[in-house]
Scaffold this motif. Structure first.
Motif, PDB file in Angstrom:
ATOM      1  N   SER A  68      35.045  36.954  49.953  1.00  0.00           N
ATOM      2  CA  SER A  68      33.837  37.740  49.726  1.00  0.00           C
ATOM      3  C   SER A  68      32.918  37.559  50.918  1.00  0.00           C
ATOM      4  O   SER A  68      32.958  36.539  51.602  1.00  0.00           O
ATOM      5  N   ASP A  69      32.079  38.553  51.153  1.00  0.00           N
ATOM      6  CA  ASP A  69      31.156  38.469  52.280  1.00  0.00           C
ATOM      7  C   ASP A  69      30.212  37.281  52.181  1.00  0.00           C
ATOM      8  O   ASP A  69      29.796  36.727  53.190  1.00  0.00           O
ATOM      9  N   SER A  70      29.880  36.868  50.963  1.00  0.00           N
ATOM     10  CA  SER A  70      28.970  35.732  50.786  1.00  0.00           C
ATOM     11  C   SER A  70      29.616  34.417  51.195  1.00  0.00           C
ATOM     12  O   SER A  70      28.915  33.439  51.444  1.00  0.00           O
ATOM     13  N   GLY A  71      30.945  34.394  51.228  1.00  0.00           N
ATOM     14  CA  GLY A  71      31.657  33.165  51.551  1.00  0.00           C
ATOM     15  C   GLY A  71      32.003  32.320  50.341  1.00  0.00           C
ATOM     16  O   GLY A  71      32.687  31.311  50.466  1.00  0.00           O
ATOM     17  N   ILE A  72      31.549  32.710  49.160  1.00  0.00           N
ATOM     18  CA  ILE A  72      31.887  31.970  47.945  1.00  0.00           C
ATOM     19  C   ILE A  72      33.398  31.959  47.757  1.00  0.00           C
ATOM     20  O   ILE A  72      33.982  30.943  47.403  1.00  0.00           O
ATOM     21  N   LEU A  73      34.027  33.096  47.976  1.00  0.00           N
ATOM     22  CA  LEU A  73      35.486  33.160  48.049  1.00  0.00           C
ATOM     23  C   LEU A  73      35.839  33.247  49.519  1.00  0.00           C
ATOM     24  O   LEU A  73      35.357  34.132  50.221  1.00  0.00           O
ATOM     25  N   LYS A  74      36.657  32.319  49.990  1.00  0.00           N
ATOM     26  CA  LYS A  74      37.050  32.349  51.393  1.00  0.00           C
ATOM     27  C   LYS A  74      38.533  32.030  51.476  1.00  0.00           C
ATOM     28  O   LYS A  74      38.951  30.909  51.185  1.00  0.00           O
ATOM     29  N   ASP A  75      39.311  33.054  51.798  1.00  0.00           N
ATOM     30  CA  ASP A  75      40.756  32.900  51.917  1.00  0.00           C
ATOM     31  C   ASP A  75      41.352  32.247  50.673  1.00  0.00           C
ATOM     32  O   ASP A  75      42.228  31.392  50.758  1.00  0.00           O
ATOM     33  N   THR A  76      40.858  32.656  49.500  1.00  0.00           N
ATOM     34  CA  THR A  76      41.360  32.140  48.228  1.00  0.00           C
ATOM     35  C   THR A  76      42.728  32.765  47.960  1.00  0.00           C
ATOM     36  O   THR A  76      42.862  33.988  47.935  1.00  0.00           O
ATOM     37  N   PRO A  77      43.759  31.935  47.756  1.00  0.00           N
ATOM     38  CA  PRO A  77      45.110  32.479  47.619  1.00  0.00           C
ATOM     39  C   PRO A  77      45.351  33.163  46.275  1.00  0.00           C
ATOM     40  O   PRO A  77      44.762  32.795  45.255  1.00  0.00           O
ATOM     41  N   TYR A  78      46.231  34.148  46.311  1.00  0.00           N
ATOM     42  CA  TYR A  78      46.736  34.779  45.092  1.00  0.00           C
ATOM     43  C   TYR A  78      48.136  35.292  45.374  1.00  0.00           C
ATOM     44  O   TYR A  78      48.512  35.517  46.520  1.00  0.00           O
ATOM     45  N   ASN A  79      48.929  35.436  44.293  1.00  0.00           N
ATOM     46  CA  ASN A  79      50.293  35.941  44.441  1.00  0.00           C
ATOM     47  C   ASN A  79      50.774  36.515  43.111  1.00  0.00           C
ATOM     48  O   ASN A  79      50.043  36.506  42.123  1.00  0.00           O
ATOM     49  N   PHE A 120      50.956  37.545  37.216  1.00  0.00           N
ATOM     50  CA  PHE A 120      51.800  37.995  36.103  1.00  0.00           C
ATOM     51  C   PHE A 120      52.537  36.873  35.381  1.00  0.00           C
ATOM     52  O   PHE A 120      53.167  37.115  34.367  1.00  0.00           O
ATOM     53  N   GLU A 121      52.463  35.651  35.913  1.00  0.00           N
ATOM     54  CA  GLU A 121      53.127  34.523  35.269  1.00  0.00           C
ATOM     55  C   GLU A 121      52.087  33.432  35.040  1.00  0.00           C
ATOM     56  O   GLU A 121      50.913  33.742  34.902  1.00  0.00           O
ATOM     57  N   ASP A 122      52.510  32.194  34.985  1.00  0.00           N
ATOM     58  CA  ASP A 122      51.588  31.116  34.619  1.00  0.00           C
ATOM     59  C   ASP A 122      51.189  30.204  35.771  1.00  0.00           C
ATOM     60  O   ASP A 122      50.681  29.109  35.539  1.00  0.00           O
ATOM     61  N   GLU A 123      51.409  30.629  37.008  1.00  0.00           N
ATOM     62  CA  GLU A 123      51.006  29.780  38.120  1.00  0.00           C
ATOM     63  C   GLU A 123      49.486  29.706  38.187  1.00  0.00           C
ATOM     64  O   GLU A 123      48.793  30.709  38.031  1.00  0.00           O
ATOM     65  N   LYS A 124      48.984  28.496  38.403  1.00  0.00           N
ATOM     66  CA  LYS A 124      47.534  28.267  38.488  1.00  0.00           C
ATOM     67  C   LYS A 124      46.982  28.947  39.734  1.00  0.00           C
ATOM     68  O   LYS A 124      47.553  28.856  40.809  1.00  0.00           O
ATOM     69  N   GLY A 125      45.883  29.632  39.593  1.00  0.00           N
ATOM     70  CA  GLY A 125      45.238  30.322  40.701  1.00  0.00           C
ATOM     71  C   GLY A 125      44.541  31.557  40.201  1.00  0.00           C
ATOM     72  O   GLY A 125      44.585  31.893  39.022  1.00  0.00           O
TER      73      GLY A 125
END
Length: 140
Positions: free
Chosen positions: A22-33, A38-43
């Motif tokens: 996010s532009d604010s930097g609160i989220l910065k290169d937060t991973p997702y997949n 669609f499954e139970d991986e934490k993230g």
């Protein structure tokens, strides 16, 4: 007013991975997949971010609606649960359910109900979602 988010995806749908910022930097290169979505991986995943945005937006809108009716909340705790379903045309967010508990000293039940309904329909994120929005609201 404009706000921005940014995402980068690398690879295929199931074996790829991405980051969201996010532009604010609160989220910065937060991973997702795929597994986080669609499954139970934490993230995190897009639907979780939409749910958080809806809960935050609704809570602020409700605070304003209560004040317009002469009430001030000590606290507003809201959980939004977004439902992602697969239909004939692919996946879609089909609903967002708001579950909120509000502490208002000496709160008027009828005015509280009016305020919650106005906040539910008037919150900008509610207006953005092309989905059914339901709610359980408790005056504590």
């Amino acid at each position: 007013m404009k706000r921005s988010g940014h995402a980068v995806w690398r690879g295929g749908l199931k074996d790829g991975k991405g980051t969201v910022s996010s532009d604010s930097g609160i989220l910065k290169d937060t991973p997702y997949n795929f597994r986080m979505r669609f499954e139970d991986e934490k993230g995190t995943n897009p639907e979780e971010l939409i749910a958080a945005a809806h809960a935050a937006c609704f809570s602020m809108a409700l605070s304003g609606q209560l004040e317009q009716r002469g009430m001030k909340a000590e606290s507003i705790e809201t959980r939004a649960t977004v439902t992602l379903e697969k239909g004939d045309a692919g996946f879609a967010v089909t609903s967002s359910h708001l579950d909120t508990t509000v502490k208002v000293p000496g709160g008027d039940k009828a005015k509280f109900e009016e305020a919650t309904q106005a906040a539910k329909s008037g919150c900008p994120i509610s207006k953005l979602l092309n989905a059914k929005i339901t709610m359980d609201a408790r005056l504590a």
